[in-house]
Write a protein that holds these residues in place. Sequence first.
Motif, PDB file in Angstrom:
ATOM      1  N   ALA A 293       0.842  -1.194   0.000  1.00 18.28           N
ATOM      2  CA  ALA A 293       0.000   0.000   0.000  1.00 18.28           C
ATOM      3  C   ALA A 293       0.877   1.244   0.000  1.00 18.28           C
ATOM      4  O   ALA A 293       1.854   1.327   0.731  1.00 18.28           O
ATOM      5  CB  ALA A 293      -0.919  -0.010   1.220  1.00 18.28           C
ATOM      6  N   GLY A 294       0.530   2.208  -0.849  1.00 19.61           N
ATOM      7  CA  GLY A 294       1.294   3.443  -0.903  1.00 19.61           C
ATOM      8  C   GLY A 294       2.500   3.383  -1.800  1.00 19.61           C
ATOM      9  O   GLY A 294       3.341   4.297  -1.755  1.00 19.61           O
ATOM     10  N   ASN A 295       2.640   2.318  -2.618  1.00 17.69           N
ATOM     11  CA  ASN A 295       3.793   2.243  -3.516  1.00 17.69           C
ATOM     12  C   ASN A 295       3.744   3.397  -4.523  1.00 17.69           C
ATOM     13  O   ASN A 295       2.664   3.885  -4.876  1.00 17.69           O
ATOM     14  CB  ASN A 295       3.851   0.886  -4.215  1.00 17.69           C
ATOM     15  CG  ASN A 295       2.694   0.673  -5.180  1.00 17.69           C
ATOM     16  OD1 ASN A 295       2.703   1.156  -6.304  1.00 17.69           O
ATOM     17  ND2 ASN A 295       1.675  -0.061  -4.717  1.00 17.69           N
ATOM     18  N   PRO A 296       4.903   3.872  -5.008  1.00 16.73           N
ATOM     19  CA  PRO A 296       4.924   5.067  -5.868  1.00 16.73           C
ATOM     20  C   PRO A 296       4.172   4.904  -7.186  1.00 16.73           C
ATOM     21  O   PRO A 296       3.770   5.895  -7.785  1.00 16.73           O
ATOM     22  CB  PRO A 296       6.419   5.317  -6.099  1.00 16.73           C
ATOM     23  CG  PRO A 296       7.117   4.079  -5.681  1.00 16.73           C
ATOM     24  CD  PRO A 296       6.259   3.414  -4.672  1.00 16.73           C
ATOM     25  N   ALA A 297       3.988   3.667  -7.664  1.00 15.13           N
ATOM     26  CA  ALA A 297       3.221   3.462  -8.891  1.00 15.13           C
ATOM     27  C   ALA A 297       1.722   3.451  -8.628  1.00 15.13           C
ATOM     28  O   ALA A 297       0.914   3.463  -9.562  1.00 15.13           O
ATOM     29  CB  ALA A 297       3.635   2.157  -9.562  1.00 15.13           C
TER      30      ALA A 297
ATOM     31  N   LEU B  65      -0.074   1.031  -7.709  1.00 15.44           N
ATOM     32  CA  LEU B  65      -0.669  -0.180  -8.276  1.00 15.44           C
ATOM     33  C   LEU B  65      -1.131  -1.098  -7.155  1.00 15.44           C
ATOM     34  O   LEU B  65      -0.460  -1.228  -6.134  1.00 15.44           O
ATOM     35  CB  LEU B  65       0.345  -0.916  -9.155  1.00 15.44           C
ATOM     36  CG  LEU B  65       0.700  -0.284 -10.497  1.00 15.44           C
ATOM     37  CD1 LEU B  65       1.812  -1.073 -11.169  1.00 15.44           C
ATOM     38  CD2 LEU B  65      -0.531  -0.220 -11.402  1.00 15.44           C
ATOM     39  N   THR B  66      -2.265  -1.742  -7.364  1.00 15.37           N
ATOM     40  CA  THR B  66      -2.785  -2.704  -6.395  1.00 15.37           C
ATOM     41  C   THR B  66      -3.065  -4.017  -7.112  1.00 15.37           C
ATOM     42  O   THR B  66      -3.837  -4.048  -8.085  1.00 15.37           O
ATOM     43  CB  THR B  66      -4.081  -2.195  -5.739  1.00 15.37           C
ATOM     44  OG1 THR B  66      -3.818  -0.957  -5.087  1.00 15.37           O
ATOM     45  CG2 THR B  66      -4.585  -3.199  -4.707  1.00 15.37           C
ATOM     46  N   VAL B  67      -2.421  -5.087  -6.658  1.00 13.22           N
ATOM     47  CA  VAL B  67      -2.623  -6.396  -7.268  1.00 13.22           C
ATOM     48  C   VAL B  67      -3.842  -7.040  -6.631  1.00 13.22           C
ATOM     49  O   VAL B  67      -3.882  -7.265  -5.419  1.00 13.22           O
ATOM     50  CB  VAL B  67      -1.385  -7.289  -7.076  1.00 13.22           C
ATOM     51  CG1 VAL B  67      -1.634  -8.671  -7.663  1.00 13.22           C
ATOM     52  CG2 VAL B  67      -0.167  -6.633  -7.704  1.00 13.22           C
ATOM     53  N   GLU B  68      -4.836  -7.336  -7.454  1.00 19.68           N
ATOM     54  CA  GLU B  68      -6.050  -7.971  -6.948  1.00 19.68           C
ATOM     55  C   GLU B  68      -6.224  -9.326  -7.635  1.00 19.68           C
ATOM     56  O   GLU B  68      -5.316 -10.144  -7.612  1.00 19.68           O
ATOM     57  CB  GLU B  68      -7.243  -7.044  -7.179  1.00 19.68           C
ATOM     58  CG  GLU B  68      -7.139  -5.732  -6.368  1.00 19.68           C
ATOM     59  CD  GLU B  68      -8.278  -4.785  -6.619  1.00 19.68           C
ATOM     60  OE1 GLU B  68      -8.968  -4.931  -7.660  1.00 19.68           O
ATOM     61  OE2 GLU B  68      -8.485  -3.883  -5.782  1.00 19.68           O
TER      62      GLU B  68
ATOM     63  N   HIS C 194       3.629   4.387 -15.526  1.00 22.74           N
ATOM     64  CA  HIS C 194       3.891   5.017 -14.240  1.00 22.74           C
ATOM     65  C   HIS C 194       5.370   5.368 -14.143  1.00 22.74           C
ATOM     66  O   HIS C 194       6.231   4.616 -14.612  1.00 22.74           O
ATOM     67  CB  HIS C 194       3.521   4.083 -13.085  1.00 22.74           C
ATOM     68  CG  HIS C 194       2.164   3.472 -13.221  1.00 22.74           C
ATOM     69  ND1 HIS C 194       1.018   4.062 -12.741  1.00 22.74           N
ATOM     70  CD2 HIS C 194       1.766   2.310 -13.827  1.00 22.74           C
ATOM     71  CE1 HIS C 194      -0.030   3.298 -13.021  1.00 22.74           C
ATOM     72  NE2 HIS C 194       0.404   2.224 -13.675  1.00 22.74           N
ATOM     73  N   VAL C 195       5.670   6.485 -13.500  1.00 22.72           N
ATOM     74  CA  VAL C 195       7.051   6.893 -13.236  1.00 22.72           C
ATOM     75  C   VAL C 195       7.326   6.682 -11.756  1.00 22.72           C
ATOM     76  O   VAL C 195       6.581   7.172 -10.895  1.00 22.72           O
ATOM     77  CB  VAL C 195       7.282   8.366 -13.626  1.00 22.72           C
ATOM     78  CG1 VAL C 195       8.709   8.793 -13.248  1.00 22.72           C
ATOM     79  CG2 VAL C 195       7.043   8.570 -15.111  1.00 22.72           C
TER      80      VAL C 195
END
Length: 596
Positions: free
Chosen positions: A287-291, A293-296, A336-337
């Motif tokens: 949670a809160g990663n710079p990209a 992204l959430t893996v579901e 994403h950067v």
Amino acid sequence: MNTLLWVLVGILAYSLVAKALQVRGYLPDSVRLQGPIATIHTRRGRALLTRLAQPKRFWRAWSNVGVGVALVIMVGMFALLLFQAISILRNPPAPSAVNQPENFLVVPGVNDFLPLAVAPEIVFGLLIGLVVHEGGHGLLCRVEDIDIESMGAVFLAFIPIGAFVEPDEESQANANRGARTRMFAAGVTNNFVLTAIAFALLFGPVIGAVGVAPGVAVDGAYGGSAAATAGIDDGDRITAIEGTNVTTERDLDDALLAAEDRTVSVEIDGERTVQVERSLTVVGSVAGNPANLTVEDEPIHLTAVNGTPVETRGEFQSALESGGEFARIETSNGTHVIPVGAYVTRAAPDGPLANASAPTNASFIITGIDGERITSSTDLARTLDGYEEGDRVTVRVYADGEFRPYDVRLGENPRDGNAFVGVDLFPGTSGLLVTDFGVQTYPAGTYLELLGGSGGEGSSSLLPGLTDSPFALVYVSLVLPLASVVLGIPNFPGFTPAVTNFYVVQGPLAPLGDGVFILANVLFWTAWVNLQLGLFNCIPGYPLDGGRILRTATEAVVSRLPVSDSPRLVRTITTSIGLTMLASLILMIFGPQLLS
């Protein structure tokens, strides 16, 4: 309808059918019903107990020791349950797998931590525990010349949940207080002794005969990953990649990075070979990663870095290393950067990095060590392997939108003795777990080490030094079925058929083959169940043994006090403590669901 509700419906149906059979006279007089509880009574076996009770002085001395042990544990159980109840009232925990009501039942298949695969071993351990427990009561009855009215077993529906020895009430009342106390303590004493014997055999010759099989144990494959597509699944062992033998997870990682072709040849169990066509997949995220992204449910595919197409981890790493401290990644969920590095979820408050004034209350990314680029958590570990405790390095960190250097004096990692900076890491790059293969490994060597055996090459202890003590080994064994909650690794219910492929039998017990795994499971669960039985029966509340010992102990104390109504004071004390224990147990079982 959840599992617990199905169980309750089944118990109700059983109760109605059993009562109907009793009303119609189909059940013998030896079977008595109280709702879903059935007791089977017999008078057989009393002569055997009388013969076994002949060395009375020995048995009295044995049980006197048991009384002392039981009193200590009773005090501990009272304090523990009361503390837990108060904690739940003050700060109700969120419902979780551990505090679900069904998980307080020692019923395989109903309890989430007790799989059906080990049901025979658990039931066997329970039956042995009940026999030695009630046999202890019966034996001390005859030692103290207390007559036995009947003996038998207790069933909840079809499940054996207890046994009993029913002393003659008049004979028991005529026995002195010490005799009754020894008789009440004999059951838990036997449970604790049986626990010690089973654990001694398990930690000694049995675990000593088990070793880790060659290869990397597979606990499963991520959905949508290359390994899953190739049919690699839990229970497999990866023994070679492109003809290069692999023993540890690091060997596997190195072999995959060294493989240049997208398609690799993977040897399974040293017997068969499968072709795996690799592709980069994001299988985990913090949670809160710079990209962001959430893996579901659906896998996220990664296709390019800084405009360069990538298909393997080697290509991914090369693209990151050739770029700057930021990278543009293209995924099936967009572009994403991100800052590139090892994602730190927490810096230990007294760790080397925290001592250099790095933040301890927020996550950040380590991007370099002494000018050397860090692109992932694995990269950080490899880089630190080249240093020693006490070395001073400059750690470059990205936090709160800016880069900061920290002068750090490296400490010693308590797990492996290598240099470390004192942080918790999320595996992968910048909070994203990226793989071109996609297997989840099983810590076969770690489990063996936690049970006092040799974990083999590459195994690392989760609790360094803890298993050096016999009592610590017992503690670890008790929590292994709940390892996912306590230790952060998959639960270990024993050497089930799903994991025996990860181990080999060696030494003097090798002729037994897989029988060693069965023996290990029997010893493990016999010890586990008997310790639970002993501890539970030491709770100071009637009708448990602890409650009966509490009564005789209270009578002994009150008899020396200048009070006019001793029986009433004894009842008040024992009832108050018993109700407190009952309320505490109810809060432990149902409190998280009702109060959170």
